[in-house]
Design a protein around this motif. Structure first.
Motif, PDB file in Angstrom:
ATOM      1  N   LEU A   7       0.499  -1.489  -0.009  1.00 62.69           N
ATOM      2  CA  LEU A   7      -0.245  -0.037   0.011  1.00 62.69           C
ATOM      3  C   LEU A   7       0.911   1.070   0.078  1.00 62.69           C
ATOM      4  CD1 LEU A   7      -3.246   0.897   0.145  1.00 62.69           C
ATOM      5  CD2 LEU A   7      -2.945   1.354   2.585  1.00 62.69           C
ATOM      6  N   ASN A   8       1.398   2.040  -1.461  1.00 65.06           N
ATOM      7  CA  ASN A   8       2.118   3.042  -1.116  1.00 65.06           C
ATOM      8  C   ASN A   8       1.323   3.836  -2.385  1.00 65.06           C
ATOM      9  OD1 ASN A   8       2.583   2.082  -3.776  1.00 65.06           O
ATOM     10  ND2 ASN A   8       3.865   0.572  -3.393  1.00 65.06           N
ATOM     11  N   PHE A   9       2.490   5.042  -3.022  1.00 61.17           N
ATOM     12  CA  PHE A   9       2.143   6.146  -3.451  1.00 61.17           C
ATOM     13  C   PHE A   9       1.065   5.204  -4.792  1.00 61.17           C
ATOM     14  CE2 PHE A   9       1.863   9.173  -7.487  1.00 61.17           C
ATOM     15  CZ  PHE A   9       1.606   9.980  -6.366  1.00 61.17           C
ATOM     16  N   LEU A  10       1.949   4.624  -5.667  1.00 62.54           N
ATOM     17  CA  LEU A  10       1.479   3.927  -6.877  1.00 62.54           C
ATOM     18  C   LEU A  10       0.800   3.165  -6.301  1.00 62.54           C
ATOM     19  CD1 LEU A  10       4.775   2.062  -7.844  1.00 62.54           C
ATOM     20  CD2 LEU A  10       3.718   4.780  -8.126  1.00 62.54           C
ATOM     21  N   VAL A  11       0.419   2.808  -5.238  1.00 56.94           N
ATOM     22  CA  VAL A  11      -1.899   2.179  -5.254  1.00 56.94           C
ATOM     23  C   VAL A  11      -2.191   2.824  -4.647  1.00 56.94           C
ATOM     24  CG1 VAL A  11      -2.702   0.516  -4.275  1.00 56.94           C
ATOM     25  CG2 VAL A  11      -0.728  -0.377  -5.031  1.00 56.94           C
ATOM     26  N   ILE A  12      -2.147   3.907  -4.333  1.00 52.96           N
ATOM     27  CA  ILE A  12      -3.204   5.174  -3.806  1.00 52.96           C
ATOM     28  C   ILE A  12      -3.758   5.750  -4.654  1.00 52.96           C
ATOM     29  CG2 ILE A  12      -3.738   6.565  -2.077  1.00 52.96           C
ATOM     30  CD1 ILE A  12      -1.367   4.450   0.262  1.00 52.96           C
ATOM     31  N   PHE A  13      -2.470   6.434  -5.232  1.00 55.42           N
ATOM     32  CA  PHE A  13      -2.853   7.676  -5.726  1.00 55.42           C
ATOM     33  C   PHE A  13      -3.726   7.626  -7.521  1.00 55.42           C
ATOM     34  CE2 PHE A  13      -1.341  10.237  -9.517  1.00 55.42           C
ATOM     35  CZ  PHE A  13      -1.731  11.758  -9.239  1.00 55.42           C
ATOM     36  N   PRO A  14      -3.412   6.396  -7.955  1.00 49.55           N
ATOM     37  CA  PRO A  14      -4.615   5.585  -9.013  1.00 49.55           C
ATOM     38  C   PRO A  14      -5.446   5.714  -8.404  1.00 49.55           C
ATOM     39  CG  PRO A  14      -2.190   4.525  -9.108  1.00 49.55           C
ATOM     40  CD  PRO A  14      -2.361   5.462  -8.103  1.00 49.55           C
ATOM     41  N   CYS A  15      -6.212   5.002  -7.164  1.00 48.88           N
ATOM     42  CA  CYS A  15      -7.022   4.753  -6.774  1.00 48.88           C
ATOM     43  C   CYS A  15      -7.992   6.198  -6.173  1.00 48.88           C
ATOM     44  CB  CYS A  15      -8.135   4.205  -5.584  1.00 48.88           C
ATOM     45  SG  CYS A  15      -6.839   2.194  -5.984  1.00 48.88           S
ATOM     46  N   ILE A  16      -7.328   7.422  -5.787  1.00 53.34           N
ATOM     47  CA  ILE A  16      -8.220   7.915  -5.493  1.00 53.34           C
ATOM     48  C   ILE A  16      -8.628   9.036  -6.458  1.00 53.34           C
ATOM     49  CG2 ILE A  16      -7.702  10.717  -4.568  1.00 53.34           C
ATOM     50  CD1 ILE A  16      -5.995   9.350  -2.544  1.00 53.34           C
ATOM     51  N   LEU A  17      -8.092   8.943  -8.033  1.00 53.00           N
ATOM     52  CA  LEU A  17      -7.970   9.395  -9.282  1.00 53.00           C
ATOM     53  C   LEU A  17      -9.216   8.729  -9.631  1.00 53.00           C
ATOM     54  CD1 LEU A  17      -4.225  10.186 -11.210  1.00 53.00           C
ATOM     55  CD2 LEU A  17      -6.721  11.634 -10.592  1.00 53.00           C
ATOM     56  N   ASN A  18      -8.983   7.509  -9.944  1.00 56.02           N
ATOM     57  CA  ASN A  18     -10.189   6.630 -10.175  1.00 56.02           C
ATOM     58  C   ASN A  18     -11.489   6.644  -9.441  1.00 56.02           C
ATOM     59  OD1 ASN A  18      -9.007   5.583 -12.376  1.00 56.02           O
ATOM     60  ND2 ASN A  18      -7.870   4.127 -11.585  1.00 56.02           N
ATOM     61  N   MET A  19     -11.608   6.871  -8.301  1.00 56.66           N
ATOM     62  CA  MET A  19     -12.735   6.530  -7.584  1.00 56.66           C
ATOM     63  C   MET A  19     -13.084   8.606  -7.832  1.00 56.66           C
ATOM     64  SD  MET A  19     -12.240   5.362  -3.906  1.00 56.66           S
ATOM     65  CE  MET A  19     -11.580   4.161  -3.588  1.00 56.66           C
ATOM     66  N   VAL A  20     -12.354   9.385  -7.689  1.00 54.99           N
ATOM     67  CA  VAL A  20     -12.839  10.875  -7.803  1.00 54.99           C
ATOM     68  C   VAL A  20     -14.025  10.543  -9.127  1.00 54.99           C
ATOM     69  CG1 VAL A  20     -12.624  13.252  -8.641  1.00 54.99           C
ATOM     70  CG2 VAL A  20     -11.322  12.642  -6.832  1.00 54.99           C
ATOM     71  N   THR A  21     -13.594   9.946 -10.487  1.00 54.21           N
ATOM     72  CA  THR A  21     -13.272  10.075 -11.785  1.00 54.21           C
ATOM     73  C   THR A  21     -14.776   9.236 -12.063  1.00 54.21           C
ATOM     74  OG1 THR A  21     -11.514   9.860 -12.238  1.00 54.21           O
ATOM     75  CG2 THR A  21     -12.834   9.506 -14.332  1.00 54.21           C
ATOM     76  N   LEU A  22     -15.026   8.111 -11.042  1.00 56.66           N
ATOM     77  CA  LEU A  22     -16.035   7.314 -11.402  1.00 56.66           C
ATOM     78  C   LEU A  22     -16.997   7.977  -9.973  1.00 56.66           C
ATOM     79  CD1 LEU A  22     -17.699   3.942 -11.591  1.00 56.66           C
ATOM     80  CD2 LEU A  22     -16.971   3.816  -9.654  1.00 56.66           C
ATOM     81  N   ILE A  23     -17.493   8.347  -9.169  1.00 60.95           N
ATOM     82  CA  ILE A  23     -17.894   9.725  -8.657  1.00 60.95           C
ATOM     83  C   ILE A  23     -18.645  10.547  -9.738  1.00 60.95           C
ATOM     84  CG2 ILE A  23     -18.734  11.331  -7.279  1.00 60.95           C
ATOM     85  CD1 ILE A  23     -16.884   9.944  -5.496  1.00 60.95           C
ATOM     86  N   GLY A  24     -18.090  11.835 -10.685  1.00 64.84           N
ATOM     87  CA  GLY A  24     -18.478  12.412 -11.723  1.00 64.84           C
ATOM     88  C   GLY A  24     -19.040  11.705 -13.123  1.00 64.84           C
ATOM     89  N   LEU A  25     -18.812  10.511 -13.089  1.00 65.26           N
ATOM     90  CA  LEU A  25     -20.005   9.927 -14.281  1.00 65.26           C
ATOM     91  C   LEU A  25     -20.655   9.505 -14.507  1.00 65.26           C
ATOM     92  CD1 LEU A  25     -16.561   7.896 -16.231  1.00 65.26           C
ATOM     93  CD2 LEU A  25     -17.646   9.766 -17.469  1.00 65.26           C
ATOM     94  N   ILE A  26     -20.942   9.132 -12.951  1.00 70.49           N
ATOM     95  CA  ILE A  26     -21.651   8.824 -12.393  1.00 70.49           C
ATOM     96  C   ILE A  26     -23.019  10.080 -12.096  1.00 70.49           C
ATOM     97  CG2 ILE A  26     -23.397   7.602 -10.692  1.00 70.49           C
ATOM     98  CD1 ILE A  26     -21.062   5.689  -9.919  1.00 70.49           C
ATOM     99  N   TYR A  27     -22.437  10.549 -11.679  1.00 65.31           N
ATOM    100  CA  TYR A  27     -22.714  12.300 -10.802  1.00 65.31           C
ATOM    101  C   TYR A  27     -23.457  13.103 -12.322  1.00 65.31           C
ATOM    102  CZ  TYR A  27     -24.661  16.170  -8.420  1.00 65.31           C
ATOM    103  OH  TYR A  27     -25.339  17.523  -7.792  1.00 65.31           O
ATOM    104  N   LEU A  28     -22.427  13.774 -12.408  1.00 64.12           N
ATOM    105  CA  LEU A  28     -22.248  14.431 -13.506  1.00 64.12           C
ATOM    106  C   LEU A  28     -23.355  14.557 -14.764  1.00 64.12           C
ATOM    107  CD1 LEU A  28     -18.867  17.057 -13.138  1.00 64.12           C
ATOM    108  CD2 LEU A  28     -21.110  17.615 -12.720  1.00 64.12           C
ATOM    109  N   PRO A  29     -23.483  13.603 -15.616  1.00 66.27           N
ATOM    110  CA  PRO A  29     -24.099  13.596 -16.662  1.00 66.27           C
ATOM    111  C   PRO A  29     -25.939  13.414 -16.377  1.00 66.27           C
ATOM    112  CG  PRO A  29     -22.567  12.091 -16.961  1.00 66.27           C
ATOM    113  CD  PRO A  29     -22.308  12.059 -15.516  1.00 66.27           C
ATOM    114  N   LYS A  30     -26.175  12.735 -15.182  1.00 65.11           N
ATOM    115  CA  LYS A  30     -27.516  13.156 -14.840  1.00 65.11           C
ATOM    116  C   LYS A  30     -27.810  14.209 -13.821  1.00 65.11           C
ATOM    117  CE  LYS A  30     -27.816   8.032 -13.719  1.00 65.11           C
ATOM    118  NZ  LYS A  30     -27.795   7.335 -12.961  1.00 65.11           N
ATOM    119  N   HIS A  31     -26.858  15.016 -14.113  1.00 63.31           N
ATOM    120  CA  HIS A  31     -26.677  15.954 -13.388  1.00 63.31           C
ATOM    121  C   HIS A  31     -27.020  17.316 -14.592  1.00 63.31           C
ATOM    122  CE1 HIS A  31     -26.467  19.948 -10.461  1.00 63.31           C
ATOM    123  NE2 HIS A  31     -25.445  20.351 -11.156  1.00 63.31           N
ATOM    124  N   LEU A  32     -26.300  17.128 -15.352  1.00 63.19           N
ATOM    125  CA  LEU A  32     -26.564  18.539 -16.546  1.00 63.19           C
ATOM    126  C   LEU A  32     -27.761  18.199 -17.271  1.00 63.19           C
ATOM    127  CD1 LEU A  32     -22.824  18.728 -16.485  1.00 63.19           C
ATOM    128  CD2 LEU A  32     -24.501  20.142 -15.405  1.00 63.19           C
TER     129      LEU A  32
END
Length: 162
Positions: free
Chosen positions: A105-130
Motif C-alpha cells: 500500500l504505497n503511492f503507486l496504489v493510493i494515487f490511482p485509486c483516488i483519481l479513479n474514485m473521483v472520476t467514477l463519482i463524476g461519471l455517475i453524477y455529472l451527466p445526470k445532473h447536467l
C-alpha cells in the motif's frame, strides 16, 4: 455554468487517461509495475515482467476508453463503458494490494485509486445532473434543419411557378 463544469470534467477525464498512458509507458520502460516487488539489483527475467506488460496493455485500453468517454460523454453506452473500466481498475488495485498482498500500500496504489474514485463519482453524477442525456441528439437537430430548409425550397419553387 453547467457548460464550464462539463468542459472542466472532460479535462479531468483526459488527465486520468494521460495518467494511464504514463502507467503503460512506465510499465514497459521500467519493466516493473506496482505489482512487482523486485529490487533494482536483481537480474532481468522476462517471466517476472509479464504482469507488468499486462498492466501496461490494460492501461492503454483504459486510456482509450476514457478518451472516447471524454469526446462522446453525451452517449450513455460510452459513459457506462468508462464507468466499467474505472470499476475494474479499482478492483484490480484493491484486490492485488489487500487480498492477494502482491503489492504494498504505497503511492503507486493510493494515487490511482483516488483519481479513479473521483472520476467514477463524476461519471455517475455529472451527466445526470447536467441533463446531458435529456438533450436532443444531433440527428434530431439535423432533421429539423433539413425540414426547415426543405420547406423554404418548396416555397421558392411555388413562387417561381406562379
Amino acid at each position: 455554468m453547467d457548460g464550464k463544469l462539463m468542459y472542466a470534467f472532460r479535462g479531468w477525464i483526459a488527465f486520468v487517461a494521460f495518467v494511464d498512458l504514463g502507467t503503460a509507458i512506465r510499465s514497459y520502460i521500467e519493466k516493473r509495475s506496482f505489482l512487482n516487488n523486485v529490487t533494482p539489483d536483481t537480474e532481468y527475467d522476462d517471466e517476472k515482467y509479464t504482469i507488468s506488460r499486462i498492466v501496461g496493455i490494460y492501461s492503454v485500453l483504459k486510456a482509450l476508453t476514457l478518451i472516447h468517454c471524454t469526446l462522446f460523454i453525451h452517449y450513455k453506452p460510452i459513459v457506462s463503458m468508462g464507468i466499467c473500466s474505472i470499476i475494474l481498475t479499482i478492483i484490480l488495485y484493491v484486490t492485488e494490494t489487500l487480498y492477494f498482498r502482491i503489492a504494498t500500500l504505497n503511492f503507486l496504489v493510493i494515487f490511482p485509486c483516488i483519481l479513479n474514485m473521483v472520476t467514477l463519482i463524476g461519471l455517475i453524477y455529472l451527466p445526470k445532473h447536467l441533463k446531458l442525456w435529456d438533450a436532443p441528439t444531433e440527428i434530431e437537430e439535423d432533421e429539423v434543419f433539413i425540414l426547415k430548409h426543405g420547406n423554404m425550397l418548396k416555397r421558392k419553387k411555388r413562387r417561381k411557378d406562379n
